[in-house]
Design an enzyme around this catalytic site. Structure first.
Site, PDB file in Angstrom:
ATOM      1  N   ASP A 392       0.832  -1.197   0.000  1.00 20.54           N
ATOM      2  CA  ASP A 392       0.000   0.000   0.000  1.00 20.54           C
ATOM      3  C   ASP A 392       0.874   1.257   0.000  1.00 20.54           C
ATOM      4  O   ASP A 392       2.092   1.187   0.193  1.00 20.54           O
ATOM      5  CB  ASP A 392      -0.896  -0.017   1.246  1.00 20.54           C
ATOM      6  CG  ASP A 392      -2.086   0.926   1.136  1.00 20.54           C
ATOM      7  OD1 ASP A 392      -2.308   1.495   0.043  1.00 20.54           O
ATOM      8  OD2 ASP A 392      -2.799   1.087   2.132  1.00 20.54           O
ATOM      9  N   GLU A 395       2.483   4.861  -4.279  1.00 25.15           N
ATOM     10  CA  GLU A 395       2.429   5.687  -5.502  1.00 25.15           C
ATOM     11  C   GLU A 395       3.747   6.418  -5.815  1.00 25.15           C
ATOM     12  O   GLU A 395       4.002   6.615  -7.013  1.00 25.15           O
ATOM     13  CB  GLU A 395       1.284   6.705  -5.394  1.00 25.15           C
ATOM     14  CG  GLU A 395      -0.090   6.087  -5.437  1.00 25.15           C
ATOM     15  CD  GLU A 395      -0.448   5.359  -4.150  1.00 25.15           C
ATOM     16  OE1 GLU A 395      -1.116   4.313  -4.231  1.00 25.15           O
ATOM     17  OE2 GLU A 395      -0.041   5.809  -3.067  1.00 25.15           O
ATOM     18  N   ASP A 464      -8.868   2.891  -2.671  1.00 25.39           N
ATOM     19  CA  ASP A 464      -9.828   3.297  -1.653  1.00 25.39           C
ATOM     20  C   ASP A 464     -11.091   3.839  -2.309  1.00 25.39           C
ATOM     21  O   ASP A 464     -11.219   5.035  -2.580  1.00 25.39           O
ATOM     22  CB  ASP A 464      -9.210   4.358  -0.739  1.00 25.39           C
ATOM     23  CG  ASP A 464      -8.040   3.805   0.063  1.00 25.39           C
ATOM     24  OD1 ASP A 464      -7.969   2.570   0.220  1.00 25.39           O
ATOM     25  OD2 ASP A 464      -7.207   4.597   0.530  1.00 25.39           O
TER      26      ASP A 464
END
Length: 779
Positions: A392, A395, A464
């Site tokens: 997670d 990015e 999300d």
């Protein structure tokens, strides 16, 4: 970045003509050289040099052609090109305005045709069919980079996964365009430009490009979308076969943090007789959010406790974030500082930002030695007994700190060179770590962010999302276009991560997503609980039914993933993938195929009790009514709280587990073969192995080929053993139209089989069929 604006052809200098002969041409005015290579099998590569462009790709792409090209690339006067054959051009470069430069940015512009339709583009909150859009490719942390209103409305673009691939479809021809460049890239398909209120301009430009980096563009041509998508997978790499348990049902919540939480989940799934393979841990299991740690108050003996859960058949999948807490005395940080593994800032010091642990440093995954360091850390963590990992915040998510201050390759490369590849580097290293910890166990990794080729190392969840009907409906097009872009192992959080899911939404989302490649129930902290038993009794019954139906169909799903690993075939497919000759499905984003045999048309609007379903040509078995329907038309269907429109294609053989699974103990050797065949013939290959190890690569797999023919009310079937490395299986044949006679042959011997009437509960109610006695196959 301003995500609303992208470079536009209006500011580019274009080559009016290209000098030279053969495969290489020169754009002399700009000091650029272009070279086209025919890679075989109608795949072409266009490369450009000049302007100090550098190749920063972590993952080189490779293509092995099975034969020569039928098409050819022809340079045209005024700097254009034609890609096609004597029958016409598949794609044409805009004469006089095809190859353009603007500083370090570069651009290719093509002739747009009215019949063209556009798909792919990776993970995008755009219309399913991508005409009249412009978009950039830059991995974003949605809830940090957009407003809550934009997130809830599904108006976020770009998103987490950047795959600059455009599939162009027109009658009789398909071309895929892949921009193999990790810098911010962009694509435009003729978006309408708003000049002022009430005044617009049509921009017919069709173009791709990037803001920097070595121009590298692949053109993949074929006659069907399936052919082009399979070529893309072969070029960037197919998705390795996941463990069977990874295709099961998973349960997660931001708030599960202790062994007692997971122990309670295990007991509840047993109590309610709901299959579940994966129990997931969000950030709270860690010691003050420090990566590769367990809080001793929450897991007093992590290795023993994880082993106990695995003994019960539950796999624990913890979150792993790339950020390392800046804290002297914390071994991971101290060792990383010593080995100089962290990204730098413009002053040459360790770049820092603020994430869950507070002040945080980030490994520089652009360096092979740093990926090696991370792999060793993952290896040690995996040896504690975690079965997979949830990658997670990769990015990378940097909170309030500007991204441009994060530099790569020991501070020598700008942030933009490796931003889109950051998650790729993390996934490469993480998979290596799991392989070292358990060399003969298939790794299971799910990532939030990714780039071209990330699918070779991890699957994806689509980030999300929100518990609302907008996100439910958009999840279908999102998943399908990711699959077209070379990322087939993906799926959304069910029934949504943020906000509260209503019972109706929970039922609808499970009915829509129960056969998505990845199925995880996940919710955010502070929201209502949404485990299957957290709603009312009716919702529990519906959710349980569809989870069980997924497990019944796991042999079918598993073989779709084998087809992906071996040939690059998609798992979830838009209708036009299976039916390329029809233009009726260009914009259908609320129906889809699961492999070649199953069509789903879920209800994805609140309060709806029915919908129109487009049935492709042929005949379809309606699993709700138990009737055969003629295709080539639209039908109006109703739906109850329990039912969902689900159809099986005539000419399909679907292998399932026997009976109705009530737990996650799968048996790929005790099977039912469902024969959906009105007339004619059908065949299918069925493979099975241990579902977990790499022994299948050494021959420990059985592959059977089933064939059936229905003619004049007489049905004949046969099985051929292509490989018997994992032993025999037992198969009951299930028919949905009783023949006059039924014979079956195996091993050169033919016998007549008796059929007994049978019924069970399908999606819409009781279903009648005829079932044979078990047949032993694979000997």
């Amino acid at each position: 970045m301003d995500f609303r604006k992208i470079p536009h052809p209006v500011n580019f200098r274009f080559a009016g003509a290209l000098a030279g002969k053969g495969s290489t041409r020169a754009f002399k005015e700009a000091g650029v050289s272009l070279r086209i290579r025919d890679l075989g099998e109608d795949v072409f590569h266009l490369g450009m040099t000049g302007r100090s462009w550098k190749d920063e790709n972590l993952l080189p792409l490779s293509w092995k052609a099975a034969g020569p090209s039928r098409l050819s690339w022809t340079w045209l006067d005024k700097g254009g090109f034609s890609l096609g054959d004597a029958q016409g051009a598949r794609l044409r470069g805009e004469p006089g305005a095809c190859f353009g430069v603007c500083g370090k940015s570069w651009l290719l512009r093509f002739v747009q045709e009215e019949a063209m339709r556009f798909y792919g583009f990776g993970e995008k909150n755009l219309p399913f069919e991508r005409s009249k859009v412009d978009t950039t490719f830059w991995n974003t942390d949605l809830w940090a980079d957009y407003t809550p209103q934009q997130c809830e409305a599904g108006e976020t673009d770009p998103m987490y996964v950047s795959i600059p691939f455009m599939l162009i479809r027109k009658p009789g021809a398909v071309v895929g365009v892949l921009v193999a460049n990790p810098f911010p890239s962009f694509m435009g398909t003729g978006k309408t430009i708003a000049i002022s209120p009430g005044e617009t301009r049509e921009d017919e430009s069709l173009y791709v490009g990037a803001t920097d980096g070595l121009p590298s563009v692949f053109f993949l041509c074929g006659n069907t979308p399936a052919e082009v998508v399979e070529k893309l997978q072969r070029l960037s790499g197919t998705t390795p076969l996941p463990p069977l348990w990874g295709l099961g049902h998973h349960q997660c919540r931001w708030g599960y943090q202790t062994f007692e939480d997971l122990d309670g989940l295990d007991r509840s799934f047993r109590k309610h007789k709901i299959p579940c393979d994966g129990l997931w841990l969000d950030i709270d299991y860690m010691d003050r959010f420090k990566v590769f740690t367990f809080d001793k108050k929450k897991f007093s003996k992590p290795a023993a406790q994880l082993a106990e859960l695995r003994r019960r058949g539950r796999r624990v999948v913890p979150i792993i974030d790339p950020g390392v807490k800046v804290e002297r005395g914390y071994g991971v940080y101290d060792d990383g500082l010593k080995r100089k593994v962290f990204a730098r800032n413009p002053e040459g010091a360790v770049f820092k930002s603020f994430v869950w642990p507070g002040k945080t440093a980030f490994p520089d995954f652009s360096l092979a030695r740093v990926r090696e360091w991370w792999a060793k850390r993952v290896e040690g963590f995996a040896r504690l007994g975690v079965s997979g990992a949830w990658l997670d915040m990769n990015e990378p998510a940097l909170s309030i700190v500007v991204q441009e201050d994060m530099l790569f390759r020991e501070g020598s490369k700008p942030h933009a060179a490796y931003h889109n590849q950051y998650a790729l580097g993390m996934a490469m290293a993480s998979r290596e770590g799991f392989l070292r910890a358990r060399p003969n166990e298939r790794p299971f990794l799910i990532s939030r962010a990714g780039f071209i080729g990330s699918n070779r190392f991890a699957g994806f969840w689509t980030g999300d999302n929100c518990s609302n009907w907008i996100h439910l409906k958009k999840s279908i097009g999102l998943t399908l276009n990711l699959a077209i872009s070379g990322a087939p192992f993906n799926g959304p959080d069910v029934p949504g991560f943020a906000n509260d899911a209503s019972p109706e939404l929970a039922r609808a989302w499970y009915k829509a997503g129960f056969l998505f490649p990845f199925l995880r129930n996940h919710s955010g902290t502070g929201t209502r609980k949404q485990e299957p038993w957290a709603f009312d009794a009716r919702t529990l019954a519906v959710v349980r039914h569809y989870i069980r139906l997924r497990y019944k169909l796991l042999p079918y799903l598993y073989n779709l993933f084998i087809g992906q690993a071996e040939q690059g075939k998609a798992v979830l497919r838009p209708l036009f993938y299976e039916f390329p000759d029809s233009q009726d499905f260009d914009r259908v984003d609320d129906q889809f195929m699961v492999g070649p045999a199953i069509l789903q048309a879920p209800l994805v609007e609140e309060g709806k009790k029915g919908r129109k379903v487009l049935l492709p040509q042929g005949h379809w078995f309606d699993a709700g009514s138990g009737k055969w329907l003629a295709g080539g038309r639209s039908v109006r269907v109703g739906s109850s709280a329990k039912a969902t429109p689900l159809y099986f294609r005539d000419g399909s053989l679907v292998v399932t587990q026997a009976g109705e699974p009530t737990d996650n103990r799968n048996n790929l050797k005790e099977l039912e073969l469902h024969v959906f065949l009105r007339q004619g013939s059908a065949e299918v290959d069925y493979c099975f192995d241990d579902g977990e190890s790499f022994d299948y690569q050494k021959g420990a797999r059985t592959r059977l080929r089933f064939k059936f023919e229905q003619k004049g009310g007489r049905l004949s079937g046969s099985v051929e053993t292509l490989a018997a490395g994992f032993g025999p299986c037992r198969v009951r044949v299930v028919l949905y139209q009783r023949p006059k006679t039924f014979s079956f042959s195996r091993g050169g011997k033919t016998q007549d089989l008796e059929l007994a009437p049978h019924s069970w509960t399908a999606s819409g109610g009781p279903l009648k069929a005829w079932i044979s006695a078990p047949i032993r196959c694979g000997v």
